[in-house]
Scaffold this motif. Structure first.
Motif, PDB file in Angstrom:
ATOM      1  N   GLY A 197       0.691  -1.222   0.109  1.00 15.29           N
ATOM      2  CA  GLY A 197       0.421   0.407   0.184  1.00 15.29           C
ATOM      3  C   GLY A 197       1.035   1.296   0.446  1.00 15.29           C
ATOM      4  N   VAL A 198       1.793   1.532   0.363  1.00 18.14           N
ATOM      5  CA  VAL A 198       3.029   2.558  -0.521  1.00 18.14           C
ATOM      6  C   VAL A 198       2.884   2.650  -1.650  1.00 18.14           C
ATOM      7  N   GLU A 199       2.824   3.928  -1.584  1.00 20.43           N
ATOM      8  CA  GLU A 199       3.204   4.691  -2.720  1.00 20.43           C
ATOM      9  C   GLU A 199       4.509   4.443  -2.980  1.00 20.43           C
ATOM     10  N   PRO A 200       5.151   4.052  -4.476  1.00 20.62           N
ATOM     11  CA  PRO A 200       6.349   3.696  -5.081  1.00 20.62           C
ATOM     12  C   PRO A 200       7.633   4.305  -4.977  1.00 20.62           C
ATOM     13  N   SER A 201       7.373   6.004  -4.813  1.00 20.21           N
ATOM     14  CA  SER A 201       8.164   6.653  -4.746  1.00 20.21           C
ATOM     15  C   SER A 201       9.069   6.606  -3.447  1.00 20.21           C
ATOM     16  N   VAL A 202       8.358   6.842  -1.957  1.00 23.28           N
ATOM     17  CA  VAL A 202       8.151   6.305  -1.421  1.00 23.28           C
ATOM     18  C   VAL A 202       8.891   5.229  -0.776  1.00 23.28           C
ATOM     19  N   VAL A 203       8.164   3.400  -1.694  1.00 22.16           N
ATOM     20  CA  VAL A 203       9.111   2.571  -1.353  1.00 22.16           C
ATOM     21  C   VAL A 203      10.655   3.096  -2.027  1.00 22.16           C
ATOM     22  N   ASP A 204      11.383   3.160  -2.585  1.00 22.26           N
ATOM     23  CA  ASP A 204      12.645   3.703  -3.045  1.00 22.26           C
ATOM     24  C   ASP A 204      13.210   4.399  -2.483  1.00 22.26           C
ATOM     25  N   ARG A 205      12.776   5.300  -1.700  1.00 21.11           N
ATOM     26  CA  ARG A 205      13.194   6.055  -0.650  1.00 21.11           C
ATOM     27  C   ARG A 205      13.473   5.108   0.880  1.00 21.11           C
ATOM     28  N   LEU A 206      12.786   4.446   1.110  1.00 24.19           N
ATOM     29  CA  LEU A 206      12.995   3.158   2.196  1.00 24.19           C
ATOM     30  C   LEU A 206      13.744   2.668   1.564  1.00 24.19           C
ATOM     31  N   LEU A 207      13.267   1.634   0.579  1.00 24.81           N
ATOM     32  CA  LEU A 207      14.815   1.045   0.335  1.00 24.81           C
ATOM     33  C   LEU A 207      16.001   1.470   0.004  1.00 24.81           C
ATOM     34  N   ALA A 208      16.195   2.670  -0.042  1.00 19.59           N
ATOM     35  CA  ALA A 208      17.263   3.754  -0.398  1.00 19.59           C
ATOM     36  C   ALA A 208      17.436   3.857   1.473  1.00 19.59           C
ATOM     37  N   GLU A 209      17.315   3.298   2.205  1.00 21.84           N
ATOM     38  CA  GLU A 209      18.243   3.379   3.404  1.00 21.84           C
ATOM     39  C   GLU A 209      18.713   1.783   3.716  1.00 21.84           C
ATOM     40  N   CYS A 210      17.867   0.878   3.398  1.00 23.57           N
ATOM     41  CA  CYS A 210      18.279  -0.241   3.191  1.00 23.57           C
ATOM     42  C   CYS A 210      19.547  -1.066   2.491  1.00 23.57           C
ATOM     43  N   ASP A 211      20.033  -2.147   2.772  1.00 20.57           N
ATOM     44  CA  ASP A 211      21.477  -2.222   2.031  1.00 20.57           C
ATOM     45  C   ASP A 211      20.736  -3.086   0.630  1.00 20.57           C
ATOM     46  N   ASP A 212      22.162  -2.802   0.139  1.00 19.02           N
ATOM     47  CA  ASP A 212      21.722  -3.775  -0.952  1.00 19.02           C
ATOM     48  C   ASP A 212      21.166  -4.756  -1.492  1.00 19.02           C
ATOM     49  N   ASP A 213      21.561  -5.483  -0.276  1.00 16.49           N
ATOM     50  CA  ASP A 213      20.648  -7.290  -0.871  1.00 16.49           C
ATOM     51  C   ASP A 213      19.159  -7.194  -0.711  1.00 16.49           C
ATOM     52  N   VAL A 214      18.765  -6.039   0.663  1.00 18.65           N
ATOM     53  CA  VAL A 214      17.353  -5.766   0.389  1.00 18.65           C
ATOM     54  C   VAL A 214      16.725  -5.321  -0.931  1.00 18.65           C
ATOM     55  N   ALA A 215      17.058  -4.571  -0.738  1.00 15.16           N
ATOM     56  CA  ALA A 215      16.457  -3.945  -2.657  1.00 15.16           C
ATOM     57  C   ALA A 215      16.858  -4.185  -3.652  1.00 15.16           C
ATOM     58  N   ARG A 216      17.459  -4.952  -4.157  1.00 16.93           N
ATOM     59  CA  ARG A 216      18.044  -6.341  -4.991  1.00 16.93           C
ATOM     60  C   ARG A 216      17.255  -7.394  -4.677  1.00 16.93           C
ATOM     61  N   SER A 217      16.508  -7.974  -3.491  1.00  9.12           N
ATOM     62  CA  SER A 217      15.583  -8.927  -2.871  1.00  9.12           C
ATOM     63  C   SER A 217      14.202  -8.435  -3.436  1.00  9.12           C
ATOM     64  N   TRP A 218      14.160  -7.443  -3.180  1.00 13.65           N
ATOM     65  CA  TRP A 218      12.438  -6.925  -3.412  1.00 13.65           C
ATOM     66  C   TRP A 218      11.605  -6.744  -4.196  1.00 13.65           C
ATOM     67  N   PRO A 219      12.069  -7.516  -5.860  1.00 13.08           N
ATOM     68  CA  PRO A 219      11.083  -7.224  -6.683  1.00 13.08           C
ATOM     69  C   PRO A 219      10.287  -9.038  -6.175  1.00 13.08           C
ATOM     70  N   HIS A 220      11.177  -9.787  -5.652  1.00 13.29           N
ATOM     71  CA  HIS A 220      11.084 -10.823  -5.690  1.00 13.29           C
ATOM     72  C   HIS A 220      10.398 -11.193  -4.364  1.00 13.29           C
ATOM     73  N   TRP A 221      10.544 -10.408  -3.026  1.00 15.41           N
ATOM     74  CA  TRP A 221       9.912 -10.984  -2.007  1.00 15.41           C
ATOM     75  C   TRP A 221       8.224 -10.144  -2.427  1.00 15.41           C
ATOM     76  N   ARG A 222       8.147  -8.774  -2.954  1.00 13.83           N
ATOM     77  CA  ARG A 222       6.876  -8.431  -3.695  1.00 13.83           C
ATOM     78  C   ARG A 222       6.101  -9.234  -4.339  1.00 13.83           C
ATOM     79  N   ALA A 223       6.683 -10.433  -5.094  1.00 15.63           N
ATOM     80  CA  ALA A 223       6.266 -11.555  -5.632  1.00 15.63           C
ATOM     81  C   ALA A 223       5.791 -12.784  -5.003  1.00 15.63           C
ATOM     82  N   THR A 224       6.580 -12.625  -4.543  1.00 15.57           N
ATOM     83  CA  THR A 224       5.681 -13.545  -3.232  1.00 15.57           C
ATOM     84  C   THR A 224       4.881 -13.339  -2.442  1.00 15.57           C
ATOM     85  N   TYR A 225       4.764 -12.388  -1.989  1.00 17.83           N
ATOM     86  CA  TYR A 225       3.868 -11.955  -0.945  1.00 17.83           C
ATOM     87  C   TYR A 225       2.439 -12.289  -1.458  1.00 17.83           C
ATOM     88  N   GLU A 226       2.433 -11.402  -2.817  1.00 17.86           N
ATOM     89  CA  GLU A 226       1.418 -11.257  -3.365  1.00 17.86           C
ATOM     90  C   GLU A 226       0.279 -12.481  -3.501  1.00 17.86           C
TER      91      GLU A 226
END
Length: 244
Positions: A197-226
């Motif tokens: 439910g988070v606006e994509p632009s805000v998601v990008d800002r939040l992921l930028a605060e996390c480590d690279d592994d989190v940002a790289r894995s995010w699309p897969h994690w999101r698809a699995t959750y859906e």
């Protein structure tokens, strides 16, 4: 109804130029948990009411999701009671009575969620009991709402004066670190749950605060959750906007 992680911009606020770095979301970990709890405690009762005889797999999925929500609440309380409140007590001693009350209410809420878990376990297997259990969840949600509003209105504004703007305390990376070290929900499931439910632009800002592994894995994690949650309440859609 849309919910917002960030307050809407003021009509007189200056626009950010392309050269400016976007500001971090203050206490994003805390705010995201609050928003996700509100979201799921609003839709779980309706999902239970729609449960039909013979839908055993859906009942089990609802129970698993309830257990996940409860575990995230427990982790959230642990983050506050053991990592955040002690610092606030030290540097803002005038807030000690409020913090004592919040910590005591954490224990009360944890016990209440444990009791309702027993009811959800029954309802997930016996559709004849889903309506009273749904009402019990709604009562618990109303009680939790009071607690969350007190934190947001009375505590978070004061915390902004205790912690530096770039502090990790209460942020999303700190919460993910806690989840990795705790025997609880996995950080992949938690991040997808938090960012639904988070606006994509805000998601990008939040992921930028996390480590690279989190940002790289995010699309897969999101698809699995859906895939896991869409049978409960439909597809996530555009992951619209999230609350403050």
């Amino acid at each position: 109804m849309p919910i917002h992680l960030l307050p809407p911009p003021s009509a007189t606020a200056p626009e950010r130029t392309e050269d400016e770095e976007p500001q971090a979301v203050r206490f994003a970990g805390l705010r995201l948990v609050h928003a996700a709890l509100r979201r799921d405690l609003a839709r779980l009762p309706n999902a239970l009411r729609l449960l039909q005889p013979g839908e055993d797999a859906k009942g089990e999925a609802l129970l698993r999701h309830w257990d996940f929500v409860t575990a995230m609440l427990t982790c959230h309380h642990e983050q506050q009671d053991t990592r955040i409140w002690p610092i606030v007590r030290r540097f803002a001693p005038e807030l000690r009575l409020l913090l004592n009350w919040l910590e005591s209410d954490h224990h009360n809420l944890d016990h209440s969620f444990t009791r309702v878990t027993t009811l959800v376990r029954i309802a997930s297997r016996d559709t004849g009991s889903v309506w009273p259990v749904a009402y019990a969840i709604e009562d618990l949600a109303a009680r939790l709402e009071t607690h969350l509003r007190i934190e947001e209105r009375q505590l978070l504004p004061r915390m902004a004066g205790v912690f530096a703007d770039n502090s990790r305390v209460g942020g999303l990376p700190e919460l993910l670190d806690l989840l990795r070290s705790a025997d609880g929900p996995g950080s992949a499931d938690a991040l997808a749950w938090l960012l639904e439910g988070v606006e994509p632009s805000v998601v990008d800002r939040l992921l930028a605060e996390c480590d690279d592994d989190v940002a790289r894995s995010w699309p897969h994690w999101r698809a699995t959750y859906e895939r896991c949650t869409s049978p409960l309440w439909g597809p996530v859609g555009d992951w619209g906007i999230l609350p403050d």
